[in-house]
Design a protein around this motif. Sequence first.
Motif, short mmCIF file in Angstrom:
data_model
loop_
_atom_site.label_atom_id
_atom_site.label_comp_id
_atom_site.label_asym_id
_atom_site.label_seq_id
_atom_site.Cartn_x
_atom_site.Cartn_y
_atom_site.Cartn_z
N MET A 1 4.62 -50.77 -55.19
CA MET A 1 4.47 -51.39 -56.50
C MET A 1 3.27 -50.76 -57.22
O MET A 1 2.21 -50.59 -56.61
CB MET A 1 4.26 -52.91 -56.37
CG MET A 1 3.95 -53.60 -57.68
SD MET A 1 3.61 -55.36 -57.46
CE MET A 1 5.27 -55.94 -57.13
N ILE A 2 3.44 -50.45 -58.47
CA ILE A 2 2.36 -49.88 -59.27
C ILE A 2 1.51 -51.01 -59.82
O ILE A 2 2.00 -51.88 -60.55
CB ILE A 2 2.91 -49.00 -60.40
CG1 ILE A 2 3.67 -47.81 -59.82
CG2 ILE A 2 1.79 -48.54 -61.31
CD1 ILE A 2 4.30 -46.92 -60.85
N VAL A 3 0.24 -51.01 -59.46
CA VAL A 3 -0.70 -52.04 -59.91
C VAL A 3 -1.86 -51.34 -60.60
O VAL A 3 -2.64 -50.63 -59.96
CB VAL A 3 -1.22 -52.87 -58.72
CG1 VAL A 3 -2.19 -53.94 -59.21
CG2 VAL A 3 -0.07 -53.50 -57.96
N ARG A 4 -1.96 -51.52 -61.90
CA ARG A 4 -3.02 -50.86 -62.66
C ARG A 4 -3.24 -51.59 -63.96
O ARG A 4 -2.34 -52.30 -64.46
CB ARG A 4 -2.64 -49.41 -62.94
CG ARG A 4 -1.38 -49.22 -63.78
CD ARG A 4 -1.19 -47.77 -64.19
NE ARG A 4 -2.30 -47.29 -64.97
CZ ARG A 4 -2.45 -46.01 -65.35
NH1 ARG A 4 -1.52 -45.12 -65.01
NH2 ARG A 4 -3.48 -45.62 -66.04
N PRO A 5 -4.43 -51.47 -64.55
CA PRO A 5 -4.65 -52.05 -65.88
C PRO A 5 -3.72 -51.39 -66.90
O PRO A 5 -3.41 -50.20 -66.78
CB PRO A 5 -6.12 -51.74 -66.17
CG PRO A 5 -6.72 -51.40 -64.85
CD PRO A 5 -5.63 -50.81 -64.02
N ARG A 6 -3.31 -52.16 -67.87
CA ARG A 6 -2.42 -51.60 -68.88
C ARG A 6 -3.20 -50.59 -69.72
O ARG A 6 -4.24 -50.93 -70.32
CB ARG A 6 -1.87 -52.71 -69.78
CG ARG A 6 -0.85 -52.19 -70.80
CD ARG A 6 -0.24 -53.32 -71.59
NE ARG A 6 0.69 -52.82 -72.59
CZ ARG A 6 1.95 -52.54 -72.37
NH1 ARG A 6 2.45 -52.67 -71.16
NH2 ARG A 6 2.74 -52.11 -73.33
N PRO A 7 -2.72 -49.34 -69.79
CA PRO A 7 -3.45 -48.32 -70.56
C PRO A 7 -3.38 -48.60 -72.06
O PRO A 7 -2.59 -49.43 -72.54
CB PRO A 7 -2.70 -47.02 -70.22
CG PRO A 7 -1.83 -47.34 -69.04
CD PRO A 7 -1.53 -48.80 -69.13
N HIS A 8 -4.23 -47.90 -72.79
CA HIS A 8 -4.18 -47.93 -74.25
C HIS A 8 -2.81 -47.44 -74.70
O HIS A 8 -2.16 -46.63 -74.04
CB HIS A 8 -5.29 -47.03 -74.81
CG HIS A 8 -5.41 -47.07 -76.29
ND1 HIS A 8 -4.73 -46.20 -77.11
CD2 HIS A 8 -6.12 -47.88 -77.11
CE1 HIS A 8 -5.02 -46.46 -78.38
NE2 HIS A 8 -5.88 -47.47 -78.40
N TRP A 9 -2.36 -47.94 -75.85
CA TRP A 9 -0.99 -47.63 -76.28
C TRP A 9 -0.77 -46.13 -76.41
O TRP A 9 0.33 -45.62 -76.13
CB TRP A 9 -0.69 -48.32 -77.61
CG TRP A 9 -1.48 -47.80 -78.79
CD1 TRP A 9 -2.67 -48.25 -79.25
CD2 TRP A 9 -1.10 -46.69 -79.64
NE1 TRP A 9 -3.08 -47.51 -80.33
CE2 TRP A 9 -2.13 -46.56 -80.61
CE3 TRP A 9 -0.01 -45.83 -79.69
CZ2 TRP A 9 -2.09 -45.58 -81.60
CZ3 TRP A 9 0.03 -44.86 -80.68
CH2 TRP A 9 -1.01 -44.74 -81.62
N LEU A 10 -1.80 -45.39 -76.80
CA LEU A 10 -1.64 -43.95 -76.94
C LEU A 10 -1.54 -43.29 -75.56
O LEU A 10 -0.72 -42.39 -75.35
CB LEU A 10 -2.83 -43.38 -77.73
CG LEU A 10 -2.74 -41.88 -78.07
CD1 LEU A 10 -1.51 -41.60 -78.92
CD2 LEU A 10 -4.01 -41.43 -78.79
N HIS A 11 -2.36 -43.75 -74.63
CA HIS A 11 -2.30 -43.22 -73.26
C HIS A 11 -0.96 -43.55 -72.61
O HIS A 11 -0.42 -42.78 -71.83
CB HIS A 11 -3.46 -43.77 -72.44
CG HIS A 11 -3.55 -43.21 -71.06
ND1 HIS A 11 -4.12 -43.89 -70.00
CD2 HIS A 11 -3.10 -42.02 -70.54
CE1 HIS A 11 -4.03 -43.15 -68.91
NE2 HIS A 11 -3.42 -42.02 -69.21
N LEU A 12 -0.44 -44.73 -72.94
CA LEU A 12 0.82 -45.17 -72.35
C LEU A 12 1.98 -44.24 -72.72
O LEU A 12 2.95 -44.11 -71.96
CB LEU A 12 1.13 -46.60 -72.81
CG LEU A 12 2.20 -47.38 -72.04
CD1 LEU A 12 1.80 -47.53 -70.58
CD2 LEU A 12 2.43 -48.74 -72.67
N LEU A 13 1.88 -43.59 -73.85
CA LEU A 13 2.93 -42.66 -74.26
C LEU A 13 3.01 -41.44 -73.36
O LEU A 13 4.07 -40.81 -73.24
CB LEU A 13 2.68 -42.20 -75.71
CG LEU A 13 2.85 -43.25 -76.80
CD1 LEU A 13 2.46 -42.66 -78.15
CD2 LEU A 13 4.29 -43.76 -76.85
N PHE A 14 1.89 -41.11 -72.69
CA PHE A 14 1.84 -39.87 -71.91
C PHE A 14 1.68 -40.12 -70.41
O PHE A 14 1.44 -39.19 -69.65
CB PHE A 14 0.70 -38.98 -72.42
CG PHE A 14 0.81 -38.62 -73.87
CD1 PHE A 14 1.66 -37.58 -74.27
CD2 PHE A 14 0.12 -39.32 -74.85
CE1 PHE A 14 1.78 -37.24 -75.60
CE2 PHE A 14 0.24 -38.99 -76.19
CZ PHE A 14 1.08 -37.95 -76.56
#
Length: 303
Positions: A1-14
């Motif tokens: 399972m991937i457990v991590r803080p939700r990235p910034h919306w721009l980082h989430l795109l990449f």
Amino acid sequence: MIVRPRPHWLHLLFVRHGSIIYRIFPQLLFTTGLAGVVVLAHGQLFHWKVTLTSSPFSLMGVALAIFLGFRINASYDRYWEARKLWGRLLIESRNLTRQALTLTSAGEGVREFALTQIAFVRTLRNQLRGLPRAQGLDGLIPKERIERLASARFAPSLVLLWLSEWVRDRRERGEIEPILAQRMETPLGGFSDVLGGCERIASTPLPFTYSVILHRTVYLYCMMLPFGLVDSIGLMTPIVVAFVSYTFFALEALSDEIEEPFGNMPNDLPLDAMTAGIEASLREMLGEVPAPAMLPDARYVLS
């Protein structure tokens, strides 16, 4: 399972890890390359103009999205049911250990009982992940029992039997009142329900024919799509095909991954961490110092 803080919306795109891009990259590259060839050939196939428009793809796309949605929902139902079963295993083990500590006069025998519960959890994990049945049982149960489990086909059932025998033996010795022993059989029955539910999920995949039909339809749709778009959007065809292909391929790959929630893929359930969590909880109830909680690795994966 991937457990991590939700990235910034721009980082989430990449974000690459966890996006299944590595699993579908060859297919995505193929369909995008095919779209580029179609554009260069102006929609001709062996000197034959393929006269397709976007209209049939609009209708097919809606139907395909519905079928993919059903597949995702069916896979996620299996995933969420498996998680609820392991959550129930934590609750029942705590209840059983608490009852053994407060409702019996078994003394040091309670520790043996709690460690056998931990052995049940570990053998269940081993069975679900195809590991050796007796792996990780040293120090929990006697050596002769470990040797017996090593050759057992349904090792958790044997451990569950030993737990019931422990309750029976204490009742016969007068360390547990008969009515209280009956109450302790309730969480033991919950153990049996969890075992049966996990075995049902692990041994009953989604119908293979449905997967085949959906897989073929997705690939045919993405390979034919460039012929329906080239006359209307021209050079933009590969970009649109890449986007549509990514969506369909990723949804199919994700549903295929979570369909088997007990595996070792990044989005599967973290059985090792949940097993360690149950063990830590029971050892703390016994007055022992539990091991530190498992943390995700450098790639944010909790196994």
